[in-house]
Design an enzyme around this catalytic site. Structure first.
Site, PDB file in Angstrom:
ATOM      1  N   HIS A  96       0.873  -1.367   0.003  1.00 49.29           N
ATOM      2  CA  HIS A  96       0.116   0.084  -0.061  1.00 49.29           C
ATOM      3  C   HIS A  96       0.944   1.268   0.047  1.00 49.29           C
ATOM      4  O   HIS A  96       1.936   1.289   0.463  1.00 49.29           O
ATOM      5  CB  HIS A  96      -0.962  -0.002   1.291  1.00 49.29           C
ATOM      6  CG  HIS A  96      -0.160   0.200   2.609  1.00 49.29           C
ATOM      7  ND1 HIS A  96      -0.100   1.302   3.130  1.00 49.29           N
ATOM      8  CD2 HIS A  96       0.318  -0.553   3.288  1.00 49.29           C
ATOM      9  CE1 HIS A  96       0.570   1.261   4.540  1.00 49.29           C
ATOM     10  NE2 HIS A  96       0.879   0.011   4.316  1.00 49.29           N
ATOM     11  N   HIS A 116       0.885   5.770  -1.331  1.00 50.07           N
ATOM     12  CA  HIS A 116       0.249   6.639  -2.209  1.00 50.07           C
ATOM     13  C   HIS A 116       0.788   6.960  -3.482  1.00 50.07           C
ATOM     14  O   HIS A 116       1.855   7.833  -3.951  1.00 50.07           O
ATOM     15  CB  HIS A 116       0.253   8.170  -1.248  1.00 50.07           C
ATOM     16  CG  HIS A 116      -0.635   8.405  -0.207  1.00 50.07           C
ATOM     17  ND1 HIS A 116      -1.855   7.813  -0.325  1.00 50.07           N
ATOM     18  CD2 HIS A 116      -0.434   8.678   0.977  1.00 50.07           C
ATOM     19  CE1 HIS A 116      -2.235   8.109   1.143  1.00 50.07           C
ATOM     20  NE2 HIS A 116      -1.248   8.552   1.713  1.00 50.07           N
TER      21      HIS A 116
END
Length: 360
Positions: free
Chosen positions: A143, A145
């Site tokens: 995970h 951004h």
């Protein structure tokens, strides 16, 4: 005497070659047989598959159906959650961290220099190769951004499963605006970039300040669009269409921030290897709203109307509605129409009969 010695030496050499040939022939047959084993699993017959520590497949009351190689797909999972900021991602990621030990998988955070959302070309190749080949981490949940990355362009033998969450664009912008000023209750001790600025979002819009410019909403589209330069051009029709294509064709599941419970339910039903027990844990824990922005003031109707006049909002909202319709469609297909019975499928009318006697 010399002749006798040479004779016995010749016999030993010949025997040695014969042994090597027989050994290689036998080994190749065993390897081929292992590769051709497919284990037919049937709960009704108590059939099961056991994998021992030396990478041989053994069966308990199992049958060999055909020569298709058996693969344990669940243990090869690689999931990438390229999380969009301020969409509830912290709550979802912390749920995943809670489950990783219990369900025996790895969670890894992708940390890119200076919080950049796009990887450099050399790092794209390194990243793709790394997570594809890093077998000791599988099953794995990555995970971070970062924008969507198309694995097919790098020649990899397999692709990961992409998942994501999407939020109503104006809600996301307002939340981010106040987050930069007041932070949240997750890490209240951090001083944010706009700390001390008490201007409301309404005042910002009225004064046409840059922090509330509608172009700041241009984030969910490029995150789904990817690493192409045009993806990051606010107002690009091409970027919007590419984002929609990727969402429909490259993402396993995209949920809604406003319907997090339903998103988690779908993941538990679809990917129980990782998300078994997720719904119960999420409902009973304090993770359902882990990161709440402080001092957030909802904008007045006049402000909302002004923002919605912008091209960027209209395009971001089009992507949101596209994702919402797809998510609700997936939910609807879980169950049989008009009933609460879960959908199922089976194989039938199989010819020739696999259990019948073979005929010449």
């Amino acid at each position: 005497m010399i002749t006798t010695k040479y004779f016995f030496l010749l016999i030993l050499i010949t025997a040695g070659f014969a042994f090597i040939l027989l050994y290689n022939w036998f080994s190749s047959k065993v390897i081929l047989a292992e590769k051709q084993l497919t284990i037919h699993l049937a709960e009704g017959n108590n059939e099961q598959l056991i994998h021992n520590n030396v990478n041989h497949w053994q069966t308990a009351t199992a049958k060999v159906d055909d020569i298709t190689t058996y693969r344990n797909y669940d243990e090869e999972f690689v999931i990438i959650y390229n999380r969009v900021p301020k969409t509830g991602s912290t709550s979802f990621v912390n749920l995943t961290y809670d489950l990783c030990k219990k369900n025996a998988f790895h969670v890894l955070h992708i940390n890119i220099t200076a919080n950049m959302h796009v990887l450099s070309l050399p790092n794209q190749l390194k990243f793709v190769r790394n997570i594809t080949a890093w077998d000791s981490m599988k099953p794995a949940f990555y995970h971070g951004h970062m924008a969507f990355l198309d694995f097919s362009k790098f020649g990899m033998p397999s692709k990961p499963l992409f998942i994501n969450l999407i939020r109503q664009p104006l809600d996301r912008l307002v939340s981010y605006y106040y987050f930069l000023r007041y932070g949240d209750d997750y890490r209240p001790y951090l001083v944010r970039h706009r700390a001390g600025d008490t201007m409301t979002f309404d005042e910002c819009v009225a004064r046409q300040k840059p922090d509330c410019d509608p172009t700041n909403m241009w984030l969910q589209i490029p995150f789904f669009c990817g690493h192409h330069a045009e993806c990051w051009n606010p107002g690009s029709s091409w970027a919007l269409e590419q984002a929609k294509r990727n969402l429909a064709n490259e993402y396993f599941l995209v949920g809604l921030t406003e319907e997090m419970d339903e998103f988690i339910e779908l993941l538990e039903l679809s990917l129980p290897r990782l998300y078994k027990g997720a719904v119960s844990h999420f409902q009973k824990s304090n993770k359902s709203h882990l990161r709440k922005t402080k001092s957030k003031v909802e904008p007045v109707p006049e402000t909302v109307t002004k923002i919605k006049e912008s091209t960027v909002w209209q395009m971001e909202n089009e992507l949101y509605e596209f994702a919402r319709d797809q998510f609700h469609f997936v939910q609807k297909k879980l169950r049989t129409p008009g009933r609460s019975v879960m959908q199922d499928f089976m194989y039938e009318k199989i010819k020739p009969n696999p259990n019948g006697a073979a005929k010449n």
